[in-house]
Design a protein around this motif. Structure first.
Motif, PDB file in Angstrom:
ATOM      1  N   GLN A 101       0.676  -1.329  -0.092  1.00  0.00           N
ATOM      2  CA  GLN A 101      -0.002   0.133   0.086  1.00  0.00           C
ATOM      3  C   GLN A 101       0.707   1.234  -0.168  1.00  0.00           C
ATOM      4  N   SER A 102       0.581   2.347  -0.831  1.00  0.00           N
ATOM      5  CA  SER A 102       1.189   3.424  -0.609  1.00  0.00           C
ATOM      6  C   SER A 102       0.926   4.085   0.641  1.00  0.00           C
ATOM      7  N   LEU A 103       1.924   4.832   1.080  1.00  0.00           N
ATOM      8  CA  LEU A 103       1.609   5.617   2.484  1.00  0.00           C
ATOM      9  C   LEU A 103       1.560   7.133   2.291  1.00  0.00           C
ATOM     10  N   LEU A 104       0.816   7.656   3.167  1.00  0.00           N
ATOM     11  CA  LEU A 104       0.668   9.157   3.212  1.00  0.00           C
ATOM     12  C   LEU A 104       1.730   9.365   4.798  1.00  0.00           C
ATOM     13  N   GLY A 105       2.809   9.892   4.279  1.00  0.00           N
ATOM     14  CA  GLY A 105       3.781  10.119   5.462  1.00  0.00           C
ATOM     15  C   GLY A 105       3.689  11.620   5.916  1.00  0.00           C
ATOM     16  N   MET A 106       4.854  11.847   6.731  1.00  0.00           N
ATOM     17  CA  MET A 106       5.069  13.068   7.273  1.00  0.00           C
ATOM     18  C   MET A 106       5.551  14.128   6.343  1.00  0.00           C
ATOM     19  N   SER A 107       6.076  13.885   5.252  1.00  0.00           N
ATOM     20  CA  SER A 107       6.438  15.130   4.260  1.00  0.00           C
ATOM     21  C   SER A 107       5.081  15.630   3.591  1.00  0.00           C
ATOM     22  N   PHE A 108       3.937  14.930   3.758  1.00  0.00           N
ATOM     23  CA  PHE A 108       2.652  15.730   3.403  1.00  0.00           C
ATOM     24  C   PHE A 108       2.173  16.196   4.758  1.00  0.00           C
ATOM     25  N   LEU A 109       1.957  15.358   5.854  1.00  0.00           N
ATOM     26  CA  LEU A 109       1.289  16.077   6.995  1.00  0.00           C
ATOM     27  C   LEU A 109       1.916  17.030   7.769  1.00  0.00           C
ATOM     28  N   GLU A 110       3.387  17.054   7.810  1.00  0.00           N
ATOM     29  CA  GLU A 110       3.747  18.221   8.445  1.00  0.00           C
ATOM     30  C   GLU A 110       3.867  19.696   7.684  1.00  0.00           C
ATOM     31  N   ARG A 111       3.466  19.439   6.647  1.00  0.00           N
ATOM     32  CA  ARG A 111       3.125  20.853   5.688  1.00  0.00           C
ATOM     33  C   ARG A 111       1.636  21.350   6.120  1.00  0.00           C
ATOM     34  N   LEU A 112       0.730  20.529   6.664  1.00  0.00           N
ATOM     35  CA  LEU A 112      -0.732  21.076   6.969  1.00  0.00           C
ATOM     36  C   LEU A 112      -0.514  22.096   8.060  1.00  0.00           C
ATOM     37  N   THR A 113      -1.434  22.855   8.149  1.00  0.00           N
ATOM     38  CA  THR A 113      -1.702  23.863   9.261  1.00  0.00           C
ATOM     39  C   THR A 113      -1.963  23.269  10.561  1.00  0.00           C
ATOM     40  N   SER A 114      -2.683  22.014  10.516  1.00  0.00           N
ATOM     41  CA  SER A 114      -2.946  21.475  11.662  1.00  0.00           C
ATOM     42  C   SER A 114      -3.769  19.979  11.125  1.00  0.00           C
ATOM     43  N   TRP A 115      -4.007  19.114  12.038  1.00  0.00           N
ATOM     44  CA  TRP A 115      -4.578  17.675  11.783  1.00  0.00           C
ATOM     45  C   TRP A 115      -4.947  17.302  13.439  1.00  0.00           C
ATOM     46  N   GLU A 116      -6.317  16.730  13.101  1.00  0.00           N
ATOM     47  CA  GLU A 116      -6.875  16.274  14.371  1.00  0.00           C
ATOM     48  C   GLU A 116      -7.468  14.788  14.428  1.00  0.00           C
ATOM     49  N   VAL A 117      -6.980  14.156  15.271  1.00  0.00           N
ATOM     50  CA  VAL A 117      -7.453  12.734  15.120  1.00  0.00           C
ATOM     51  C   VAL A 117      -8.522  12.368  15.956  1.00  0.00           C
ATOM     52  N   SER A 118      -9.788  11.788  15.624  1.00  0.00           N
ATOM     53  CA  SER A 118     -10.684  11.271  16.459  1.00  0.00           C
ATOM     54  C   SER A 118     -10.760   9.969  16.161  1.00  0.00           C
ATOM     55  N   LYS A 119     -11.668   9.173  17.000  1.00  0.00           N
ATOM     56  CA  LYS A 119     -12.140   7.679  16.750  1.00  0.00           C
ATOM     57  C   LYS A 119     -12.371   7.295  15.311  1.00  0.00           C
ATOM     58  N   ALA A 120     -12.999   8.159  14.565  1.00  0.00           N
ATOM     59  CA  ALA A 120     -13.655   7.851  13.430  1.00  0.00           C
ATOM     60  C   ALA A 120     -12.800   8.429  12.225  1.00  0.00           C
ATOM     61  N   ALA A 121     -11.938   9.217  12.523  1.00  0.00           N
ATOM     62  CA  ALA A 121     -11.348   9.960  11.286  1.00  0.00           C
ATOM     63  C   ALA A 121     -10.188  11.084  11.502  1.00  0.00           C
TER      64      ALA A 121
END
Length: 181
Positions: A156-176
């Protein structure tokens, strides 16, 4: 007035007067709010997140749903050419494409220079570095995302930190995971 009703009427009238006085006293103790202030307070109340809120997280945002396998997944449009399903991997320092997904984007892993050493759970291996010109997930669009094509029995292709660290923010919940640009 009937002698049996008289005492009840007096008690009722006294209770009414006391209730009216107390109500007026309470009004003077409470600050008055305008309808606009009340509406603002109502709209600013945080509601519990529902599956419907996750589907439309807001402008320049997207929802990466958790699937029954326990992983979070993102369907991305890459270089305006192809939809790729990425498994979100916060432990991966860089986005990783399988040779098959890279082939769909026009890369031939067999002929690419394997110029980057990658440490994986199964040891070290070499991959071919690429730059994804456009990686779009929902309303989030990042350009020039560093990635590597890796043939390490990766399914499987992976969405890693080279994408995630460029976001202004991200939040984790149980569903998404909700991502914001």
């Amino acid at each position: 007035m009937n002698s049996k009703i008289g005492p009840y009427f007096i008690v009722f009238a006294a209770a009414f007067v006391i209730a009216t006085v107390l109500h007026k006293s309470m009004d003077t103790l409470q600050p008055k709010e305008s309808d606009a202030q009340i509406q603002t307070a109502v709209t600013n109340v945080k509601k519990p997140m529902t599956q419907f809120d996750i589907a439309a997280p807001g402008q320049l945002a997207a929802s990466l749903r958790k699937r029954p396998d326990g992983h979070y997944w993102a369907q991305a449009r890459v270089d305006n050419l192809y939809q790729i399903n990425f498994m979100v991997d916060t432990g991966a320092s860089i986005c990783v494409l399988t040779p098959e997904d890279a082939r769909r984007l026009g890369y031939d892993f067999a002929t690419m220079e394997k110029d980057i050493k990658i440490k994986t759970a199964s040891g070290s291996t070499y991959g071919a570095s690429i730059t994804i010109k456009r990686l779009e997930i929902g309303r989030v669009l990042l350009k020039d995302v560093d990635a590597v094509v890796l043939d390490d029995n990766l399914e499987q292709s992976l969405l890693g930190m080279s994408f995630l660290e460029r976001l202004t923010s991200w939040e984790v919940s149980k569903a998404a995971i909700i991502i914001h640009q």
